[in-house]
Design a protein around this motif. Structure first.
Motif, PDB file in Angstrom:
ATOM      1  N   GLY A 181       0.826 -60.002 -57.301  1.00  0.00           N
ATOM      2  CA  GLY A 181       0.337 -61.028 -56.370  1.00  0.00           C
ATOM      3  C   GLY A 181      -1.120 -60.812 -56.033  1.00  0.00           C
ATOM      4  N   ASN A 213      -3.838 -62.536 -56.887  1.00  0.00           N
ATOM      5  CA  ASN A 213      -4.777 -63.660 -56.996  1.00  0.00           C
ATOM      6  C   ASN A 213      -5.219 -64.238 -55.655  1.00  0.00           C
ATOM      7  OD1 ASN A 213      -1.974 -64.510 -57.017  1.00  0.00           O
ATOM      8  ND2 ASN A 213      -2.771 -66.580 -57.068  1.00  0.00           N
ATOM      9  N   ARG A 214      -4.530 -63.886 -54.573  1.00  0.00           N
ATOM     10  CA  ARG A 214      -4.971 -64.362 -53.252  1.00  0.00           C
ATOM     11  C   ARG A 214      -4.409 -63.441 -52.173  1.00  0.00           C
ATOM     12  NH1 ARG A 214      -0.821 -67.919 -50.983  1.00  0.00           N
ATOM     13  NH2 ARG A 214       0.788 -68.234 -52.553  1.00  0.00           N
ATOM     14  N   LEU A 265      -3.672 -60.617 -49.478  1.00  0.00           N
ATOM     15  CA  LEU A 265      -3.894 -59.168 -49.400  1.00  0.00           C
ATOM     16  C   LEU A 265      -4.059 -58.528 -50.777  1.00  0.00           C
ATOM     17  CD1 LEU A 265      -1.335 -58.385 -46.551  1.00  0.00           C
ATOM     18  CD2 LEU A 265      -3.823 -58.491 -46.383  1.00  0.00           C
ATOM     19  N   ARG A 291       0.922 -64.766 -61.295  1.00  0.00           N
ATOM     20  CA  ARG A 291       1.837 -65.536 -62.149  1.00  0.00           C
ATOM     21  C   ARG A 291       1.136 -66.618 -62.968  1.00  0.00           C
ATOM     22  NH1 ARG A 291       5.837 -68.358 -57.722  1.00  0.00           N
ATOM     23  NH2 ARG A 291       4.316 -68.493 -56.045  1.00  0.00           N
ATOM     24  N   ARG A 312      -5.299 -71.414 -58.648  1.00  0.00           N
ATOM     25  CA  ARG A 312      -5.096 -70.440 -57.558  1.00  0.00           C
ATOM     26  C   ARG A 312      -5.582 -69.033 -57.922  1.00  0.00           C
ATOM     27  NH1 ARG A 312       0.210 -72.494 -55.104  1.00  0.00           N
ATOM     28  NH2 ARG A 312       1.253 -70.978 -56.382  1.00  0.00           N
ATOM     29  N   ASP A 317       5.072 -62.812 -63.400  1.00  0.00           N
ATOM     30  CA  ASP A 317       5.780 -63.657 -62.429  1.00  0.00           C
ATOM     31  C   ASP A 317       7.005 -62.872 -61.981  1.00  0.00           C
ATOM     32  OD1 ASP A 317       7.360 -65.466 -61.082  1.00  0.00           O
ATOM     33  OD2 ASP A 317       6.994 -67.120 -62.494  1.00  0.00           O
ATOM     34  N   ALA A 318       7.042 -62.520 -60.701  1.00  0.00           N
ATOM     35  CA  ALA A 318       8.134 -61.685 -60.181  1.00  0.00           C
ATOM     36  C   ALA A 318       9.494 -62.380 -60.280  1.00  0.00           C
ATOM     37  CB  ALA A 318       7.837 -61.298 -58.728  1.00  0.00           C
ATOM     38  N   ASN A 330       3.272 -56.072 -54.116  1.00  0.00           N
ATOM     39  CA  ASN A 330       2.698 -56.832 -53.007  1.00  0.00           C
ATOM     40  C   ASN A 330       3.168 -58.285 -52.977  1.00  0.00           C
ATOM     41  OD1 ASN A 330       0.366 -57.643 -51.085  1.00  0.00           O
ATOM     42  ND2 ASN A 330      -0.028 -58.849 -52.929  1.00  0.00           N
ATOM     43  N   ILE A 386       4.826 -53.232 -50.364  1.00  0.00           N
ATOM     44  CA  ILE A 386       4.266 -53.901 -49.190  1.00  0.00           C
ATOM     45  C   ILE A 386       5.377 -54.756 -48.576  1.00  0.00           C
ATOM     46  CG2 ILE A 386       2.415 -55.345 -48.282  1.00  0.00           C
ATOM     47  CD1 ILE A 386       1.367 -52.818 -49.690  1.00  0.00           C
ATOM     48  N   SER A 387       5.914 -54.266 -47.478  1.00  0.00           N
ATOM     49  CA  SER A 387       6.994 -54.976 -46.803  1.00  0.00           C
ATOM     50  C   SER A 387       6.478 -55.443 -45.441  1.00  0.00           C
ATOM     51  CB  SER A 387       8.226 -54.083 -46.688  1.00  0.00           C
ATOM     52  OG  SER A 387       9.320 -54.818 -46.208  1.00  0.00           O
ATOM     53  N   TYR A 410      13.139 -64.647 -45.094  1.00  0.00           N
ATOM     54  CA  TYR A 410      12.092 -63.653 -45.379  1.00  0.00           C
ATOM     55  C   TYR A 410      12.517 -62.291 -44.838  1.00  0.00           C
ATOM     56  CZ  TYR A 410       7.350 -61.548 -44.943  1.00  0.00           C
ATOM     57  OH  TYR A 410       6.241 -60.738 -45.002  1.00  0.00           O
ATOM     58  N   LYS A 437      13.336 -58.896 -46.843  1.00  0.00           N
ATOM     59  CA  LYS A 437      12.472 -57.721 -46.674  1.00  0.00           C
ATOM     60  C   LYS A 437      13.278 -56.497 -46.185  1.00  0.00           C
ATOM     61  CE  LYS A 437       8.219 -59.023 -47.844  1.00  0.00           C
ATOM     62  NZ  LYS A 437       7.360 -58.326 -48.785  1.00  0.00           N
ATOM     63  N   GLY A 488       0.353 -55.095 -41.130  1.00  0.00           N
ATOM     64  CA  GLY A 488      -0.057 -55.728 -39.876  1.00  0.00           C
ATOM     65  C   GLY A 488       0.106 -57.236 -40.002  1.00  0.00           C
ATOM     66  N   VAL A 542      -1.604 -60.507 -40.593  1.00  0.00           N
ATOM     67  CA  VAL A 542      -2.908 -60.754 -41.216  1.00  0.00           C
ATOM     68  C   VAL A 542      -3.117 -62.232 -41.539  1.00  0.00           C
ATOM     69  CG1 VAL A 542      -4.505 -59.860 -42.951  1.00  0.00           C
ATOM     70  CG2 VAL A 542      -2.476 -58.528 -42.374  1.00  0.00           C
ATOM     71  N   THR A 583      -3.651 -64.712 -43.662  1.00  0.00           N
ATOM     72  CA  THR A 583      -3.571 -65.135 -45.068  1.00  0.00           C
ATOM     73  C   THR A 583      -2.741 -66.419 -45.066  1.00  0.00           C
ATOM     74  OG1 THR A 583      -1.497 -63.958 -45.407  1.00  0.00           O
ATOM     75  CG2 THR A 583      -3.515 -62.725 -45.894  1.00  0.00           C
TER      76      THR A 583
HETATM   77  P1  NDP Z   1       0.004 -64.670 -49.484  1.00  0.00           P
HETATM   78  O1  NDP Z   1       0.977 -65.790 -49.324  1.00  0.00           O
HETATM   79  O2  NDP Z   1      -1.389 -64.873 -49.054  1.00  0.00           O
HETATM   80  O3  NDP Z   1      -0.014 -64.192 -51.021  1.00  0.00           O
HETATM   81  C1  NDP Z   1       1.195 -63.968 -51.672  1.00  0.00           C
HETATM   82  C2  NDP Z   1       0.905 -63.521 -53.088  1.00  0.00           C
HETATM   83  O4  NDP Z   1       2.155 -63.303 -53.741  1.00  0.00           O
HETATM   84  C3  NDP Z   1       0.146 -64.561 -53.896  1.00  0.00           C
HETATM   85  O5  NDP Z   1      -0.737 -63.923 -54.773  1.00  0.00           O
HETATM   86  C4  NDP Z   1       1.245 -65.248 -54.667  1.00  0.00           C
HETATM   87  O6  NDP Z   1       0.832 -65.843 -55.883  1.00  0.00           O
HETATM   88  C5  NDP Z   1       2.129 -64.050 -54.948  1.00  0.00           C
HETATM   89  N1  NDP Z   1       3.453 -64.440 -55.388  1.00  0.00           N
HETATM   90  C6  NDP Z   1       4.384 -65.183 -54.762  1.00  0.00           C
HETATM   91  N2  NDP Z   1       5.446 -65.350 -55.552  1.00  0.00           N
HETATM   92  C7  NDP Z   1       5.190 -64.693 -56.710  1.00  0.00           C
HETATM   93  C8  NDP Z   1       5.887 -64.504 -57.919  1.00  0.00           C
HETATM   94  N3  NDP Z   1       7.078 -65.039 -58.139  1.00  0.00           N
HETATM   95  N4  NDP Z   1       5.315 -63.757 -58.892  1.00  0.00           N
HETATM   96  C9  NDP Z   1       4.093 -63.206 -58.717  1.00  0.00           C
HETATM   97  N5  NDP Z   1       3.358 -63.394 -57.606  1.00  0.00           N
HETATM   98  C10 NDP Z   1       3.914 -64.136 -56.619  1.00  0.00           C
HETATM   99  O7  NDP Z   1       0.652 -63.427 -48.744  1.00  0.00           O
HETATM  100  P2  NDP Z   1      -0.026 -62.095 -48.149  1.00  0.00           P
HETATM  101  O8  NDP Z   1      -1.166 -61.709 -48.973  1.00  0.00           O
HETATM  102  O9  NDP Z   1      -0.192 -62.294 -46.699  1.00  0.00           O
HETATM  103  O10 NDP Z   1       1.180 -61.075 -48.324  1.00  0.00           O
HETATM  104  C11 NDP Z   1       1.126 -59.959 -49.195  1.00  0.00           C
HETATM  105  C12 NDP Z   1       2.270 -59.037 -48.846  1.00  0.00           C
HETATM  106  O11 NDP Z   1       2.114 -58.592 -47.484  1.00  0.00           O
HETATM  107  C13 NDP Z   1       3.646 -59.676 -48.927  1.00  0.00           C
HETATM  108  O12 NDP Z   1       4.561 -58.749 -49.455  1.00  0.00           O
HETATM  109  C14 NDP Z   1       3.996 -59.956 -47.475  1.00  0.00           C
HETATM  110  O13 NDP Z   1       5.368 -59.988 -47.237  1.00  0.00           O
HETATM  111  C15 NDP Z   1       3.324 -58.787 -46.779  1.00  0.00           C
HETATM  112  N6  NDP Z   1       3.057 -59.038 -45.373  1.00  0.00           N
HETATM  113  C16 NDP Z   1       2.082 -59.923 -44.992  1.00  0.00           C
HETATM  114  C17 NDP Z   1       1.855 -60.143 -43.651  1.00  0.00           C
HETATM  115  C18 NDP Z   1       0.801 -61.062 -43.160  1.00  0.00           C
HETATM  116  O14 NDP Z   1       0.677 -61.225 -41.921  1.00  0.00           O
HETATM  117  N7  NDP Z   1       0.006 -61.694 -44.007  1.00  0.00           N
HETATM  118  C19 NDP Z   1       2.650 -59.459 -42.603  1.00  0.00           C
HETATM  119  C20 NDP Z   1       3.642 -58.551 -43.123  1.00  0.00           C
HETATM  120  C21 NDP Z   1       3.810 -58.358 -44.462  1.00  0.00           C
HETATM  121  P3  NDP Z   1       0.737 -67.471 -56.104  1.00  0.00           P
HETATM  122  O15 NDP Z   1      -0.667 -67.851 -55.745  1.00  0.00           O
HETATM  123  O16 NDP Z   1       1.060 -67.647 -57.542  1.00  0.00           O
HETATM  124  O17 NDP Z   1       1.739 -68.105 -55.199  1.00  0.00           O
END
Ligand code: NDP
Length: 258
Positions: A13, A15-16, A18, A41, A47, A68-69, A97, A158-159, A180, A184, A211, A213, A215
């Motif tokens: 993950g 590409n965007r 964290l 993916r 994206r 792709d997960a 992540n 990353i949970s 979710y 998790k 934390g 965040v 996003t």
């Molecule tokens: P975003 O929604 O900003 O990014 C999620 C990322 O996961 C994207 O790159 C997305 O890619 C990718 N993704 C989703 N589905 C798949 C898939 N099937 N295969 C590959 N990649 C995939 O989330 P965050 O960056 O905020 O979250 C990152 C991690 O941190 C996650 O595990 C989240 O649970 C955890 N987290 C985040 C928090 C927050 O406040 N932001 C709080 C607690 C935990 P695509 O562009 O293709 O969709």
């Protein structure tokens, strides 16, 4: 400032959110011979534009790989490609992540959302660990150092505090995201069981909460910027030892209750 000195790092993950920020900080502060496999993916899609730009800026550090997960074939395919590039040092650091967030409470949660959440947030990471384990084992053996560290061989999942049985009930009215949280909590258990299974190989395995965040997933009311969260997470990852194996920490290094 990133303090992760692992040579070969893979992030899902990337590409965007964290994941992208993690690739950015690692690239900006990269050690000699450090390599980041930034997986997403849809590497060619709109994206992933920011990741492609980053890879252009740091071509010797970043390799973009499709993963792709939700798709076991793409996970296998990615492991083949990465394996061919890794060489004898193996993979030092795997960061699971990628995740999706589906909303709902008991009265409203949809079966489809539960299935999708389990697919991406639990089954995907399980298959990714399975496919990349041989490379982590190679890295652990090649390191020649005793004990555990993220520079040697580690799986960082990353949970979220949302997966905590102890903490989530009091936060549920503010964050009604049952599919979710349930997925998790499963991911947390997956980590604990993986930790048990890989400890003999001296591969460190633990859960990290970033934390709340700002996003796409965290939303604009979140309290942290990605920069601060990722700086903290990289500091924590860089300092891990066997004491944190099988543990649950946040981006400040504080231990969280399961
Ligand atoms: P975003 O929604 O900003 O990014 C999620 C990322 O996961 C994207 O790159 C997305 O890619 C990718 N993704 C989703 N589905 C798949 C898939 N099937 N295969 C590959 N990649 C995939 O989330 P965050 O960056 O905020 O979250 C990152 C991690 O941190 C996650 O595990 C989240 O649970 C955890 N987290 C985040 C928090 C927050 O406040 N932001 C709080 C607690 C935990 P695509 O562009 O293709 O969709």
């Amino acid at each position: 400032m990133a303090e992760v000195k692992a040579s070969n790092i893979l992030i899902t993950g990337a590409n965007r959110g964290l994941g992208l920020e993690m690739v950015k900080q690692l690239s900006e502060n990269s050690c000699p011979n450090q390599h980041v496999f930034a997986t997403c993916r849809d590497p060619e899609g709109p994206r992933s534009e920011a990741l492609r730009e980053l890879a252009k800026k740091y071509p010797s550090v970043i390799t973009i790989i499709r993963l792709d997960a939700d798709d076991p074939c793409s996970i296998k395919e990615s492991a083949k490609k990465v394996g061919a590039l890794l060489g004898a040092n193996g993979l030092n650091l795997l960061v699971n992540n990628a995740a999706i967030l589906a909303r709902g409470i008991i009265k409203t949660s949809q079966a489809e959302d539960m299935k999708n959440s389990f697919n991406t947030n639990v089954i995907g990471p399980l298959l990714i660990i399975q496919e990349y384990l041989p490379y982590l084992q190679t890295a652990a053996k090649a390191s020649g150092t005793p004990g555990m560290s993220s520079n040697k061989a580690a799986i960082i999942n990353i949970s979220t505090l949302g997966g905590s049985m102890t903490k989530m009930p009091a936060m549920f009215s503010q964050f009604p995201v049952l599919p979710y949280c349930v997925s998790k909590a499963g991911f947390n258990m997956l980590t604990v069981l993986a930790a048990e299974e890989v400890k003999g190989d001296e591969i460190l395995c633990m859960v990290l909460h970033p934390g709340w965040v700002k996003t796409d997933l965290g939303g604009k009311n979140a309290t942290l910027e990605p920069k601060e969260s990722v700086e903290g997470m990289l500091r924590v990852i860089g300092g891990l030892t066997e004491k944190e194996h099988g543990g649950f920490l946040d981006y400040t290094g504080a231990t969280l209750p399961w």
